[in-house]
Design an enzyme around this catalytic site. Structure first.
Site, PDB file in Angstrom:
ATOM      1  N   GLU A   1       0.832  -1.204   0.000  1.00 40.68           N
ATOM      2  CA  GLU A   1       0.000   0.000   0.000  1.00 40.68           C
ATOM      3  C   GLU A   1       0.867   1.254   0.000  1.00 40.68           C
ATOM      4  OE1 GLU A   1      -3.012  -0.176  -0.579  1.00 40.68           O
ATOM      5  OE2 GLU A   1      -3.599  -2.209  -0.008  1.00 40.68           O
TER       6      GLU A   1
ATOM      7  N   ARG B   1     -18.492  -0.145   4.866  1.00 42.08           N
ATOM      8  CA  ARG B   1     -19.611  -0.803   4.182  1.00 42.08           C
ATOM      9  C   ARG B   1     -20.205  -1.892   5.068  1.00 42.08           C
ATOM     10  NH1 ARG B   1     -19.151  -5.080   1.283  1.00 42.08           N
ATOM     11  NH2 ARG B   1     -16.911  -4.885   1.093  1.00 42.08           N
TER      12      ARG B   1
ATOM     13  N   CYS C   1      -8.443  -1.395   8.020  1.00 41.98           N
ATOM     14  CA  CYS C   1      -7.043  -1.447   7.581  1.00 41.98           C
ATOM     15  C   CYS C   1      -6.507  -0.059   7.247  1.00 41.98           C
ATOM     16  CB  CYS C   1      -6.892  -2.375   6.375  1.00 41.98           C
ATOM     17  SG  CYS C   1      -7.020  -4.111   6.825  1.00 41.98           S
TER      18      CYS C   1
ATOM     19  N   HIS D   1      -1.574  -5.574   2.230  1.00 42.41           N
ATOM     20  CA  HIS D   1      -2.780  -6.400   2.210  1.00 42.41           C
ATOM     21  C   HIS D   1      -2.437  -7.766   1.627  1.00 42.41           C
ATOM     22  CE1 HIS D   1      -5.956  -3.128   2.768  1.00 42.41           C
ATOM     23  NE2 HIS D   1      -6.407  -4.142   3.489  1.00 42.41           N
TER      24      HIS D   1
END
Ligand code: PCA
Length: 217
Positions: A85, A95, A148, A174
């Site tokens: 990342e 969500r 995260c 990830h």
């Protein structure tokens, strides 16, 4: 004679979330606990998949271990490669509910803080090292907006603003699902080998290489 303590690399993984019974990020971190890489000792710790609490635990770990480098791991179901990342953003937009039933929508991770932080890990060099080792890897431009990214942003903010932590480098990777959790998947052995390769590269590379790795659109 007591040997001088090796500098510590703190590596974190999350507990299971969203109805899963395991989280490969924690299994990978755990497998690396106690390993020595490039003159550093790896210390693994688990973070709860909970907004805020995860960062409280991370801050306590930073105080307790005074690491030279921090790498947080998280599961990204649906991704096929280790995702290095690049950027953490100052937003929570969930969500699904976290493990404490919280579901923040469009709130800042840290009110009044910068919109984003870039990792200071050499993600292009790490990508190249992983490709040479035959591990599926990519540079990712988003860690999402769930726990995260929350932890990644909180980590980078701590390192940027706390006295005594400014020299500490931090990043986030990830990992895909494990076989059996869903597809695409990556075997745990490959994840563990890949994280070790990426860490060795990060610990031995200060400046990133100039090699394009970005998507066109
Ligand atoms: N993955 C989630 C949170 C915990 C984890 O392992 C995420 O990508 O935000």
């Amino acid at each position: 004679m007591v040997a001088a303590a090796l500098p510590v690399v703190l590596i974190t993984g999350f507990d299971a979330f969203d109805g899963d019974t395991l989280n490969p990020s924690w299994l990978a971190a755990q497998a690396l606990h106690g390993r020595r890489i490039a003159g550093h000792k790896l210390v693994a710790a688990q973070l709860p998949t909970v907004f805020r609490d995860s960062l409280d635990v991370l801050r306590a770990l930073l105080r307790a271990h005074r690491p030279a480098l921090v790498l947080c791991l998280g599961q990204a179901g649906g991704r096929a490669a280790l995702s290095l990342e690049r950027v953490a953003i100052n937003i929570n937009d969930a969500r699904i509910a976290d493990n404490a039933q919280a579901q923040p929508v469009d709130t800042p991770v840290v009110p009044g803080a910068p919109a984003a932080y870039f990792t200071r890990l050499p993600v292009k060099a790490m990508l190249q090292a992983l490709q040479r080792a035959g591990i599926a890897a990519e540079v990712s431009q988003t860690a999402g907006t769930f726990v995260c990214n929350h932890v990644f942003y909180g980590l980078m903010h701590e390192l940027a603003t706390r006295r005594g932590l400014k020299a500490v480098r931090g990043g986030f990777v990830h990992v895909p699902w494990l076989p059996g959790q869903g597809t695409p998947a990556m075997a745990l052995d490959d994840m563990v080998r890949g994280i070790a390769v990426a860490l060795r590269c990060a610990l031995t590379t200060q400046a990133d290489i100039a090699r394009g790795a970005g998507a066109l659109h």
